[in-house]
Scaffold this motif. Structure first.
Motif: not given
Length: 156
Positions: A12-17
């Motif tokens: 989740i932390g690597a997902m795009h805004a």
């Protein structure tokens, strides 16, 4: 899984805004009213969608399958959504004022807590104790439900 599962197969932390925002919207809406999923509930969202469609069409009543929605149902749905939005915004502002973390991550954590989803971008541990308390209170309110009679919006 944007419902109350807390399961993710992607970081989740690597997902795009934009992906985080879309996930926030799904989490905020939540699941069905008979389930344990958090959020404002799909039925509340549907009631407001029907009211918006009726207003755009200029119809005096909101109807679904030939049946008119009661005005108190529309008021209750609007109240639940506005309370939810207000809680999420207030908590997001409070957490942003306590930290220098990015808006998209903080908003995601807040909506996940409010909707009792269990997903995280991995920044929860970076919040001060007061911030973690805010998230815990949101989880409690989200589990209880903003439309709960004890919170003043449900049927007495």
């Amino acid at each position: 899984m944007t419902r109350t599962a807390g399961f993710n197969s992607l970081d989740i932390g690597a997902m795009h805004a934009s992906t985080l925002l879309m996930t926030c919207m799904l989490m905020f809406i939540g699941g069905g009213s008979a389930g344990t999923a958090g959020g404002i509930k799909v039925t509340t969202f549907a009631v407001l969608a029907v009211a918006i469609i009726a207003e755009v069409r200029g119809e005096p009543n909101s109807t679904v399958l030939g049946r008119r929605l009661a005005p108190h149902s529309l008021r209750q749905a609007l109240t639940v959504v506005l309370l939810g939005v207000g809680l999420v915004m207030a908590a997001t502002l409070a957490l942003l004022s306590m930290t220098s973390l990015p808006l998209d991550g903080v908003l995601f954590e807040v909506v996940s807590a409010f909707a009792t989803v269990g997903l995280s971008t991995g920044i929860t541990a970076d919040f001060p104790d007061a911030g973690q308390l805010i998230l815990a209170v949101l989880m409690f309110i989200g589990r209880l439900g903003p439309g709960h009679p004890g919170l003043g919006t449900g049927p007495a």
